[in-house]
Structures are given as structure tokens and as C-alpha cells.
Motif scaffolding. Sequence first.
Motif, mmCIF file in Angstrom:
data_model
loop_
_atom_site.group_PDB
_atom_site.id
_atom_site.type_symbol
_atom_site.label_atom_id
_atom_site.label_comp_id
_atom_site.label_asym_id
_atom_site.label_seq_id
_atom_site.Cartn_x
_atom_site.Cartn_y
_atom_site.Cartn_z
ATOM 1 N N GLY A 185 0.833 -1.195 0.000
ATOM 2 C CA GLY A 185 0.000 0.000 0.000
ATOM 3 C C GLY A 185 0.867 1.243 0.000
ATOM 4 O O GLY A 185 2.001 1.232 0.487
ATOM 5 N N HIS A 186 0.340 2.351 -0.523
ATOM 6 C CA HIS A 186 1.138 3.557 -0.731
ATOM 7 C C HIS A 186 0.249 4.785 -0.553
ATOM 8 O O HIS A 186 -0.976 4.706 -0.720
ATOM 9 C CB HIS A 186 1.743 3.495 -2.148
ATOM 10 C CG HIS A 186 2.517 4.700 -2.558
ATOM 11 N ND1 HIS A 186 2.067 5.583 -3.515
ATOM 12 C CD2 HIS A 186 3.718 5.166 -2.155
ATOM 13 C CE1 HIS A 186 2.970 6.540 -3.683
ATOM 14 N NE2 HIS A 186 3.970 6.315 -2.864
ATOM 15 N N ILE A 187 0.848 5.906 -0.228
ATOM 16 C CA ILE A 187 0.098 7.147 -0.088
ATOM 17 C C ILE A 187 -0.749 7.427 -1.325
ATOM 18 O O ILE A 187 -1.870 7.908 -1.230
ATOM 19 C CB ILE A 187 1.066 8.327 0.195
ATOM 20 C CG1 ILE A 187 0.292 9.642 0.330
ATOM 21 C CG2 ILE A 187 2.138 8.430 -0.861
ATOM 22 C CD1 ILE A 187 1.167 10.822 0.706
ATOM 23 N N GLY A 188 -0.205 7.093 -2.507
ATOM 24 C CA GLY A 188 -0.930 7.351 -3.748
ATOM 25 C C GLY A 188 -2.157 6.471 -3.909
ATOM 26 O O GLY A 188 -3.263 6.965 -4.146
ATOM 27 N N ALA B 37 7.211 15.589 -10.539
ATOM 28 C CA ALA B 37 7.351 14.453 -11.446
ATOM 29 C C ALA B 37 6.064 14.170 -12.206
ATOM 30 O O ALA B 37 5.964 13.164 -12.905
ATOM 31 C CB ALA B 37 7.788 13.213 -10.672
ATOM 32 N N GLY B 38 5.088 15.055 -12.099
ATOM 33 C CA GLY B 38 3.827 14.894 -12.827
ATOM 34 C C GLY B 38 2.633 15.211 -11.956
ATOM 35 O O GLY B 38 2.731 15.258 -10.719
ATOM 36 N N ASN B 39 1.492 15.439 -12.577
ATOM 37 C CA ASN B 39 0.266 15.716 -11.842
ATOM 38 C C ASN B 39 -0.106 14.549 -10.927
ATOM 39 O O ASN B 39 -0.152 13.398 -11.369
ATOM 40 C CB ASN B 39 -0.893 15.985 -12.815
ATOM 41 C CG ASN B 39 -0.768 17.324 -13.498
ATOM 42 O OD1 ASN B 39 -0.335 18.300 -12.896
ATOM 43 N ND2 ASN B 39 -1.145 17.383 -14.766
ATOM 44 N N GLY B 40 -0.367 14.860 -9.674
ATOM 45 C CA GLY B 40 -0.726 13.827 -8.723
ATOM 46 C C GLY B 40 0.451 13.114 -8.103
ATOM 47 O O GLY B 40 0.262 12.233 -7.254
ATOM 48 N N ASN C 234 -5.350 8.583 -4.838
ATOM 49 C CA ASN C 234 -6.149 8.132 -5.985
ATOM 50 C C ASN C 234 -7.668 8.229 -5.759
ATOM 51 O O ASN C 234 -8.402 8.538 -6.703
ATOM 52 C CB ASN C 234 -5.775 6.697 -6.362
ATOM 53 C CG ASN C 234 -4.415 6.617 -7.022
ATOM 54 O OD1 ASN C 234 -3.721 7.632 -7.161
ATOM 55 N ND2 ASN C 234 -4.004 5.430 -7.427
ATOM 56 N N PRO C 235 -8.164 7.970 -4.547
ATOM 57 C CA PRO C 235 -9.617 8.083 -4.344
ATOM 58 C C PRO C 235 -10.171 9.475 -4.647
ATOM 59 O O PRO C 235 -11.368 9.616 -4.907
ATOM 60 C CB PRO C 235 -9.780 7.744 -2.854
ATOM 61 C CG PRO C 235 -8.615 6.872 -2.528
ATOM 62 C CD PRO C 235 -7.490 7.416 -3.350
#
Length: 330
Positions: free
Chosen positions: A99-102, A165-168, A107-108
Motif C-alpha cells: 500500500g502507498h500514499i498514492g 514528477a507529474g500531476n498527482g 487516488n480516491p
Amino acid sequence: MTVPTLNRRHLLGAGATLATTALWPRLGAAQAAWPSKAVRFVVPFAPGGSSEIVARATAAELTKLLGQSVFVDNKPGGAGNVAMQEVARIDDQHTLILGHIGTLAVNPYIFDKLPYDPNKDFKPISLLAKVPSLYVVRPDLGVKDLKEFVAMARAKPGALSYGSAGNGSAGHLAMEYLKMASNTFILHVPYRGTGPQLTDLMGGRLDAAAVGAPAVLQFIKTGKLRCIATGTPQRLPQLPDVPTVAEQGFPGFEMTQWYGLLAPSNFAPAHAEKLAAAAAKAVKEPAALKSLEADAAQAVGSTPADFARFIQLEQQRWKPVIARAKIKPD
């Protein structure tokens, strides 16, 4: 004295009790025998980076503690959504996921529709490690700490720029979180990866960035970048002279990337209890600590309940940040 008569019901009840009692040792043995085969540890990102280091360090120690091979299986795609969807639907008791912060807290809120439910489809096992985010600027910007940077940003709204490094991405979130906390406007310039944005930052084409410690520590030590704050609750041993964001006027501020162990929601409670104890111990083993510390990652090793609470708090933290910045995936 009258001796009670044993009728058919009594005999059946006694037989059932004896049968159940006889079964208890076998049930206990079956639960204790988990895992009964190799365990697949899915990482929802491409090989390389902090996710790989955390997963492999944990897997190596779990292999020793559980008595079965725990192997890492990288399955990138869709900001982690591809792997999360697969594991959410699996039913074999021998597949886990990182699991990851993203995937759990970001992401939700940036995807209109997710192919998995981060709160219902998975069982939190243990928060494994945190990787510090560092706030850095080009050395010739003319600021020596976060207070001066915020003052400059407030004096010249939109004049300063930062890369990500990119959106999100974690760096995007970290800077937007700082902007929200400090009530500043700094121009966002998204890149396709950490490397290109660092090249432009050190080349003077950007003013600032928030980057995971492993990618920038070497440039800070050689003077190519200046670290004005760390996103950690406490100062980092690698940068003892750099104060945290919280120390510089923003109490309670924390920005770290984090990684935890999850199982599908149908994972047996007895297995989860055994795995959680092993995972909490695994990340504190000397070999694991050495691997994590080399990447500036901080070992945690929490209980399932603590990890579940942590995920909820992170979701609460990032929902307003994402809404304010109107972040959408690339």
C-alpha cells in the motif's frame, strides 16, 4: 441415588462435543501452518525507487520469519490502480500488496472512478516505512530557509515556480500542501519524472521542488541544491541542521511518502495477526534497517489497527489539498 438415563439427544450432543474437541488441535495446526506455500508480494509500481527497496527489504525478512518464500512481483500501471484491482479480487490467502500514499490516500480523490475501494477491498496489516520529502530550492534563489521562501512567495504571487514528477505525484502534493498551509501561490510545472525536473531545477529554470530524500540528498550535500525544510515530524539524522516545516511556523505539518502491507479483505483474521507480528519485526531487523536507512527511509512496523487509523488520517489530510489544487491525473 438415581442414575440419569442417556437418551438419543444426549448421546448426539456428547458425540458432537467430542468431535468438536477433537477437531480443535487440527484447526489450530491448520492456522499455524500458514503460509503453506510461497507468498506473492505485489508492488504496484515499476522496479526501482523507494517502493522496491521497502518491499524487498521486508520480503527478505518475512521469508525467514514465516518459513516460506516471500517474493516481490512488480505490476505497474494506472498509478497503481491495475495491481490494486487485481489483488482486491483475488482469493488465495497467499497474495499481498504494498500500500502507498498514492493508491490509498490520493487516488480516491483524483480519479473520478476507481476499480477498487481502498477502505473495503483491503485489510491493513502494518505500516512498514516512511520516506521523507525534502523542500529544496536552487542555491542562488536568495533564501536560506522556509520562512524566507514563504515571504518571497507572498511578496511575489505567481513569480516563483516549482517542478514535480507529474500531476498527482508526491512532489506535486507536497508543494500544494505547503501552498495551502502557507497561503501562497507558486506556479506548478509538471514533468515526466523526477530526473528532468531536477535537471531544470539545478539549471536555474525552476525555483523549487519537493522531492523524496533518496533522489536529492547527494545534490544537497554537494551544494547543487539547498534544502530549506524537511517534511518529517523530526529533523533527519542526515540533515541535522535543516529544520522541519513544522518548526518554521506550521505546527502539525507532515509530508512523507509511506508504504504499508495490505492483504485482500477476505484474508483470514488468524493469518493477518500472524503476518502483522512478523511484518512489524521484519522492518526492524538489522539487514532491513540497513537497506531502508541507505535510502533515508524510516522503519515503522505498526499494528493493523494503527495502520487503519493512519490511512484514515491521511485520506482526511489529502482530500482538501487535492480539492483546492484541482489535481487530476495525467
